[in-house]
Design a protein around this motif. Structure first.
Motif, short mmCIF file in Angstrom:
data_model
loop_
_atom_site.label_atom_id
_atom_site.label_comp_id
_atom_site.label_asym_id
_atom_site.label_seq_id
_atom_site.Cartn_x
_atom_site.Cartn_y
_atom_site.Cartn_z
N MET A 261 0.85 -1.20 0.00
CA MET A 261 0.00 0.00 0.00
C MET A 261 0.88 1.25 0.00
O MET A 261 1.84 1.32 0.77
N TYR B 143 1.24 5.49 0.26
CA TYR B 143 0.61 6.71 0.78
C TYR B 143 1.40 7.92 0.30
O TYR B 143 2.63 7.88 0.19
N PRO C 51 2.32 -0.92 5.34
CA PRO C 51 1.29 -1.96 5.33
C PRO C 51 -0.09 -1.45 5.71
O PRO C 51 -1.09 -2.00 5.27
N ASP C 52 -0.17 -0.40 6.53
CA ASP C 52 -1.47 0.12 6.92
C ASP C 52 -1.33 1.56 7.43
O ASP C 52 -0.22 2.08 7.53
N LEU C 53 -2.47 2.17 7.74
CA LEU C 53 -2.46 3.58 8.13
C LEU C 53 -1.70 3.83 9.44
O LEU C 53 -1.09 4.88 9.61
N ASP C 54 -1.74 2.88 10.36
CA ASP C 54 -1.01 3.08 11.62
C ASP C 54 0.48 3.29 11.37
O ASP C 54 1.09 4.18 11.95
N VAL C 55 1.04 2.48 10.47
CA VAL C 55 2.46 2.63 10.14
C VAL C 55 2.69 3.95 9.41
O VAL C 55 3.63 4.70 9.72
N LEU D 232 0.96 6.70 9.62
CA LEU D 232 0.81 7.83 10.53
C LEU D 232 2.04 7.98 11.44
O LEU D 232 2.45 9.09 11.76
N LYS D 233 2.62 6.85 11.81
CA LYS D 233 3.84 6.89 12.63
C LYS D 233 4.98 7.56 11.86
O LYS D 233 5.70 8.41 12.38
N PRO E 133 -4.05 7.97 1.11
CA PRO E 133 -3.75 6.69 0.44
C PRO E 133 -3.86 6.82 -1.08
O PRO E 133 -4.69 7.57 -1.58
N VAL F 80 -6.81 -4.67 7.10
CA VAL F 80 -5.59 -5.33 7.48
C VAL F 80 -5.84 -6.08 8.77
O VAL F 80 -6.20 -5.50 9.79
N ALA G 111 -10.34 2.63 2.48
CA ALA G 111 -9.44 3.27 1.52
C ALA G 111 -8.08 3.60 2.13
O ALA G 111 -7.05 3.45 1.47
N ALA G 112 -8.08 4.06 3.37
CA ALA G 112 -6.80 4.46 3.99
C ALA G 112 -6.15 3.29 4.73
O ALA G 112 -5.08 3.45 5.30
N ARG G 113 -6.84 2.15 4.74
CA ARG G 113 -6.32 0.95 5.42
C ARG G 113 -6.09 1.18 6.90
O ARG G 113 -4.97 1.02 7.40
#
Lengths: 107, 416
Positions: free
Chosen positions: A1, A3, A81-85, A87-88, A105, B94, B167-169
């Protein structure tokens, strides 16, 4: 993914040497950890040119497409891999370049 | 089937909805990686239960029956959609397969669901709406009514939140141990907001107390406590809500007017809720004695425990209340906390001392009705009627709760 991390700024000053050094450190980390895709810095939007070739003839407009106080001052494209990563990373990136960052994204 | 059996089936469905909704949505979200599919399929499964259970009798395991029915519905929908656009539906959420051990909690899919719905990348109002829908099982019209927005607007709010998650995962997982305290506090903020909206409903045509919302917030807090038993702030928030809820019926008079703590009929408090709240506060006091610093919800719960320990307002241990507020101010030096501390100081050191403190908060709180109501009360007690009247006027102007407005108006009109 992937961003897009857009750097948002509202003054015309460029990055200071301290900020540039911090950005270099951050970029090295992105590369080392496999997040790096691409990045670039932009100056003020003033020299921008807008082209609209949807009609019979291309229309050229001098200046940015959007007049606003805040503008895009640079960007990173990262792999996460995802938004948490994401955002960090954006949290660290914002500290490094000393500016606000928008995370969006890709489709 | 007899009328009695039908009634039993309806009761069973209501109970299953309360107990199993979040579990069904969570299980389907894990399996299909899509909140939208999970929500729709869970709703369909409950609709089938409403048709079938009264006719066929109750299944031996309602939760398993509902999950199976919902899973079938979800697979049907995915097949339909695949046929339609001939494209494999991509599971985008995820999902983290790590066991939940670091949290020290039972492995429960509902925990992932809660953290996803309360993700900090979602606006607060979106988190509240999504949590009530996905975890609480409230319908969109119910949530819309609770927050005084149209069903269309509430539907869009929830749809947008689900679309952003996809969309933003936004991941479907319990945060890592390092992020957990901050993320839990985000979840608790959502629950406290739901509770407060129920407790101090705003709007001219709204009931002053919305029991459905306070009850739902307490139910969700109990669930989170069961899932995260080691978290002291979860216990603190649950205790706080129980001790406030215990006073609910005494808090509004028959004529719909707010009854302040000092004037409440303490015999009308719910003793079972008070006892449960006190038990939880004691549990945290033991932890605090062992050196675990309490967070803000635990301190607020302790303050409410002091109030609910006094059988008469004159028995209130005000020095204890002020000491707890001092502790809270160190944790959260916000002007609202300072205002509440000043109210306790008035009981301990007199209204003159309290007023001096309150007046210093004007810059920060001049738009907050409770600031003006507090000033009005202190000025009234000091015999400064004219200034008190002006402060009541301002408080009435700003207050949004009908019971509070009625109370303030009576107090103003009683001024000499």
């Amino acid at each position: 993914m992937q961003y897009l991390m857009s750097v948002i700024h509202d003054r015309s000053d460029l990055a200071t040497s301290d900020e540039e050094a911090a950005i270099d450190v951050f970029n090295d980390r992105l590369r080392a950890e496999g997040h790096w895709v691409f990045a670039g810095g932009l100056g003020v939007p003033d020299p921008a040119t807008v082209i609209d070739n949807r009609g019979a003839q291309a229309v050229v407009t001098d200046g940015p497409f959007l007049e606003s106080k805040e503008y895009l001052a640079g960007f990173w494209i990262i792999e996460a891999p995802d938004l948490d990563v994401a955002l960090k990373l954006a949290t660290e990136g914002s500290r490094a370049c000393n500016r606000k960052i928008e995370v969006r994204p890709f489709l | 089937m007899s009328a009695v059996d039908v009634q039993a089936a309806i009761t069973a469905i209501t109970q299953a909805h309360r107990e199993e909704w979040a579990r069904v949505v969570a299980a389907l979200t894990k399996r299909f990686g899509d909140l939208d599919i999970a929500e729709e399929a869970a709703a369909e499964a409950f609709a089938i239960a409403v048709e079938r259970w009264p006719a066929d009798g109750l299944p031996p395991n309602p939760g398993a029956w509902l999950t199976t029915a919902a899973t079938r519905k979800a697979i049907d929908r995915i097949r339909r959609e695949n046929k339609r656009d001939d494209k494999q539906r991509e599971a985008r959420l995820v999902y983290d397969d790590d066991p939940l051990e670091p949290v020290g909690a039972v492995d429960d899919e509902r925990l992932r669901l809660i953290f996803t719905c309360c993700h900090p990348a979602l606006a607060m109002e979106a988190r509240v709406a999504l949590t009530l829908r996905m975890v609480g099982g409230l319908t969109v019209p119910e949530i819309a009514r609770a927050f005084l927005v149209s069903e269309t607007a509430m539907g869009q709010r929830i749809t947008r939140a689900k679309a952003k998650i996809k969309a933003a995962r936004i991941p479907y997982r319990v945060p890592s141990a390092g992020d957990l305290p901050a993320r839990v506090s985000g979840v608790l903020a959502v629950l406290f907001l739901v509770f407060n909206e129920g407790y101090l409903s705003t709007g001219p045509d709204t009931d002053p107390v919305r029991h459905d919302l306070t009850a739902e917030a307490i139910r969700l807090a109990r669930l989170i406590r069961a899932l995260l038993p080691a978290d002291g702030e979860v216990v603190g928030l649950l205790a706080l809500m129980l001790l406030i809820e215990a006073r609910r019926t005494a808090r509004v008079s028959a004529s719909g007017e707010l009854v302040t703590l000092d004037e409440q009929d303490r015999g009308a408090w719910d003793t079972a809720l008070v006892a449960e709240g006190h038990r939880l506060v004691r549990e945290r006091l033991v932890a605090a004695a062992a050196g675990v610093a309490p967070g803000r919800y635990q301190i607020l719960a302790a303050i409410n425990a002091v109030h609910t320990c006094a059988h008469d307002v004159r028995d209130t241990d005000w020095s204890q209340v002020v000491a707890l507020y001092d502790q809270l101010v160190r944790l959260d030096p916000s002007p609202v906390i300072a205002l509440n501390r000043a109210i306790a100081v008035a009981e301990l050191d007199g209204p003159e001392v309290a007023l001096a403190t309150v007046d210093r908060l004007e810059g920060a709180l001049s738009g907050y009705h409770a600031y003006h109501a507090t000033r009005a009360d202190l000025l009234r007690r000091l015999g400064r009627s004219q200034l008190s009247r002006a402060a009541y006027d301002r408080a009435i102007e700003l207050a949004g709760n009908t019971a509070e407005t009625a109370y303030l108006t009576r107090r103003r009109d009683q001024l000499g």
